[in-house]
Design an enzyme around this catalytic site. Structure first.
Site, PDB file in Angstrom:
ATOM      1  N   LYS A 157     -18.489 -19.921  17.177  1.00 43.02           N
ATOM      2  CA  LYS A 157     -18.980 -19.618  15.819  1.00 43.02           C
ATOM      3  C   LYS A 157     -19.053 -18.130  15.497  1.00 43.02           C
ATOM      4  CE  LYS A 157     -18.783 -22.796  14.354  1.00 43.02           C
ATOM      5  NZ  LYS A 157     -17.427 -23.465  14.392  1.00 43.02           N
TER       6      LYS A 157
ATOM      7  N   THR B  58     -13.919 -16.988  15.513  1.00 46.50           N
ATOM      8  CA  THR B  58     -12.729 -17.157  16.360  1.00 46.50           C
ATOM      9  C   THR B  58     -11.510 -17.591  15.545  1.00 46.50           C
ATOM     10  OG1 THR B  58     -14.357 -18.092  17.895  1.00 46.50           O
ATOM     11  CG2 THR B  58     -12.042 -18.179  18.573  1.00 46.50           C
ATOM     12  N   THR B  59     -11.719 -18.551  14.642  1.00 52.13           N
ATOM     13  CA  THR B  59     -10.605 -19.104  13.855  1.00 52.13           C
ATOM     14  C   THR B  59      -9.911 -17.985  13.069  1.00 52.13           C
ATOM     15  OG1 THR B  59     -12.031 -21.022  13.586  1.00 52.13           O
ATOM     16  CG2 THR B  59     -10.050 -20.962  12.225  1.00 52.13           C
ATOM     17  N   TRP B  60     -10.715 -17.108  12.504  1.00 59.61           N
ATOM     18  CA  TRP B  60     -10.175 -15.994  11.714  1.00 59.61           C
ATOM     19  C   TRP B  60      -9.333 -15.063  12.595  1.00 59.61           C
ATOM     20  CZ3 TRP B  60     -13.571 -11.403   9.617  1.00 59.61           C
ATOM     21  CH2 TRP B  60     -12.839 -10.661   8.691  1.00 59.61           C
TER      22      TRP B  60
ATOM     23  N   HIS C  82     -13.674 -19.453  25.385  1.00 64.15           N
ATOM     24  CA  HIS C  82     -15.097 -19.161  25.164  1.00 64.15           C
ATOM     25  C   HIS C  82     -15.778 -18.868  26.507  1.00 64.15           C
ATOM     26  CE1 HIS C  82     -15.083 -20.053  20.953  1.00 64.15           C
ATOM     27  NE2 HIS C  82     -14.952 -21.349  21.061  1.00 64.15           N
TER      28      HIS C  82
ATOM     29  N   GLY D  47     -18.122 -18.087   5.658  1.00 61.15           N
ATOM     30  CA  GLY D  47     -17.410 -16.893   6.104  1.00 61.15           C
ATOM     31  C   GLY D  47     -18.000 -15.608   5.550  1.00 61.15           C
TER      32      GLY D  47
HETATM   33  P1  A3P Z   1     -19.927 -19.570   8.802  1.00 59.67           P
HETATM   34  O1  A3P Z   1     -20.429 -20.859   9.358  1.00 59.67           O
HETATM   35  O2  A3P Z   1     -20.977 -18.489   8.826  1.00 59.67           O
HETATM   36  O3  A3P Z   1     -19.320 -19.709   7.473  1.00 59.67           O
HETATM   37  P2  A3P Z   1     -15.474 -20.016  14.818  1.00 59.67           P
HETATM   38  O4  A3P Z   1     -14.112 -19.863  14.255  1.00 59.67           O
HETATM   39  O5  A3P Z   1     -15.733 -19.099  15.993  1.00 59.67           O
HETATM   40  O6  A3P Z   1     -15.827 -21.419  15.064  1.00 59.67           O
HETATM   41  O7  A3P Z   1     -16.479 -19.446  13.713  1.00 59.67           O
HETATM   42  C1  A3P Z   1     -16.660 -20.133  12.504  1.00 59.67           C
HETATM   43  C2  A3P Z   1     -17.204 -19.142  11.488  1.00 59.67           C
HETATM   44  O8  A3P Z   1     -16.140 -18.296  11.046  1.00 59.67           O
HETATM   45  C3  A3P Z   1     -17.720 -19.865  10.258  1.00 59.67           C
HETATM   46  O9  A3P Z   1     -18.777 -19.048   9.772  1.00 59.67           O
HETATM   47  C4  A3P Z   1     -16.503 -19.848   9.354  1.00 59.67           C
HETATM   48  O10 A3P Z   1     -16.778 -20.051   8.001  1.00 59.67           O
HETATM   49  C5  A3P Z   1     -15.983 -18.439   9.623  1.00 59.67           C
HETATM   50  N1  A3P Z   1     -14.562 -18.279   9.282  1.00 59.67           N
HETATM   51  C6  A3P Z   1     -13.561 -19.181   9.456  1.00 59.67           C
HETATM   52  N2  A3P Z   1     -12.415 -18.679   8.981  1.00 59.67           N
HETATM   53  C7  A3P Z   1     -12.684 -17.455   8.490  1.00 59.67           C
HETATM   54  C8  A3P Z   1     -11.900 -16.450   7.850  1.00 59.67           C
HETATM   55  N3  A3P Z   1     -10.603 -16.633   7.613  1.00 59.67           N
HETATM   56  N4  A3P Z   1     -12.515 -15.311   7.493  1.00 59.67           N
HETATM   57  C9  A3P Z   1     -13.814 -15.109   7.722  1.00 59.67           C
HETATM   58  N5  A3P Z   1     -14.629 -16.027   8.310  1.00 59.67           N
HETATM   59  C10 A3P Z   1     -14.070 -17.182   8.687  1.00 59.67           C
END
Ligand code: A3P
Length: 319
Positions: free
Chosen positions: A67, A70-72, A132, A287
């Site tokens: 969280k 990572t996805t970004w 992770h 995000g």
């Molecule tokens: P929020 O729940 O605060 O919105 P992970 O990818 O490590 O699982 O983290 C998920 C978090 O990254 C979520 O945060 C999600 O909305 C946010 N996120 C996903 N894609 C993103 C992007 N392209 N840019 C910025 N934040 C992003």
């Protein structure tokens, strides 16, 4: 190397009895392994990669607490390393990131469903992988090789709130998980791959000791000045932007394609499922930086701050 299933289960069978009994954590039971909390299903993949994964010097690993965004960063790194596919508008229209979730393009070292499926040996170099696992638990070959590690850290309050939302989404049958209970767990170190602070500290220390190997980045700095930090990232992973690319808008193109608004609006991320068997939409929520204030009281925020101050004392790191 692809791993035979029996091999992994045997390793797991050998280790499991030596671990202390699991503890219940919000919606799952976690096991303490090498001083961090794991879901039993992740233990299998962790042992498999620790025992068998062979790092290449050219590998690039994205490491993070769950969280943390990572996805970004997966998307950004993938786009950086596959620039030919993002440079002109024709190839941009069929870029893999537009039809696949980043988690399907960047396999996790320790997630068995992803370890077994993609044939890592067939990946072209440089291979982009995610993990992770905390630094001390990475496969030895990762630590011994010259591969690069990019660590993404996020403010603990936003990470915690994001985790709470995520747990609610992936466990709908449990009803809404009480936030105070989840917070108690987080503050005593109990979260998947936690303690959160040990995770961050392990990579922070490695980045100070081996700056050429480990790049420590934060979600907040990426949000504040994405252009500067994507350039820094590109330099670190060995594919800096050329003068021409800086002029022709390549950096902006990558940031636009990987932006929250763009990725979260794609059909694949609205209605698809990734190989983790989760719906892709669970990886996108708001995000934003500082969203914790909408879910926690000031006292709850101070509680996390207090724990962090105590745990990070002397490290030079402030979160
Ligand atoms: P929020 O729940 O605060 O919105 P992970 O990818 O490590 O699982 O983290 C998920 C978090 O990254 C979520 O945060 C999600 O909305 C946010 N996120 C996903 N894609 C993103 C992007 N392209 N840019 C910025 N934040 C992003």
């Amino acid at each position: 190397k692809n791993l035979p299933g029996n091999d992994m289960s045997q390793a797991c069978k050998d280790v499991l009895p030596s671990l202390p009994p699991g503890e219940d954590w919000v919606a799952a039971s976690l096991k303490m392994y090498q001083d961090f909390w794991l879901l039993p299903s992740t233990l299998r993949g962790t042992l498999a990669c620790q025992n068998h994964f062979q790092a290449h010097n050219s590998d690039i690993l994205l490491a993070s607490n769950p969280k943390s965004g990572t996805t970004w960063l997966m998307a950004i790194l993938f786009a950086l390393l596959n620039r030919a596919k993002s440079s002109d508008s024709d190839s941009q229209a069929c870029h893999p990131l537009l039809t696949q979730n980043p988690h399907d393009l960047v396999p996790y070292l320790e997630v068995p469903s992803q370890q077994e499926n993609p044939n890592l040996a067939a990946f072209t170099s440089p291979r982009l992988l995610a993990t992770h696992l905390p630094y001390p638990s990475l496969p030895q070959s990762v630590r011994d090789s010259e591969c690069k590690l990019v660590y993404l850290c996020r403010n603990p309050k936003d990470t915690f709130v994001s985790l709470w939302h995520f747990m609610n989404k992936v466990n709908p049958e449990k009803g809404q998980i009480p936030l105070p209970e989840c917070l108690d767990n987080f503050c005593r170190g109990m979260s998947h791959y936690g303690p959160y602070w040990d995770h961050v500290l392990s990579y922070h220390k490695a980045s100070l000791e081996m700056p050429e190997k480990v790049l420590f980045m934060t979600y907040e700095e990426m949000k504040e000045d994405p252009r500067a930090h994507v350039r820094r990232l590109a330099g670190f992973v060995g594919c800096p932007f050329s003068e021409e690319e800086l002029r022709d808008g390549t950096v902006e193109g990558i940031l636009r394609m990987c932006s929250f608004d763009n990725l979260s609006a794609l059909e694949v991320n609205k209605s698809g499922k990734s190989s983790t068997r989760l719906e892709n939409k669970v990886y996108f929520r708001r995000g934003e930086v500082g969203d914790w204030v909408n879910h926690m009281s000031a006292e709850m925020g101070e509680r996390i701050d207090g724990v962090m101050e105590e745990k990070l004392r002397g490290s030079g790191l402030k979160l």
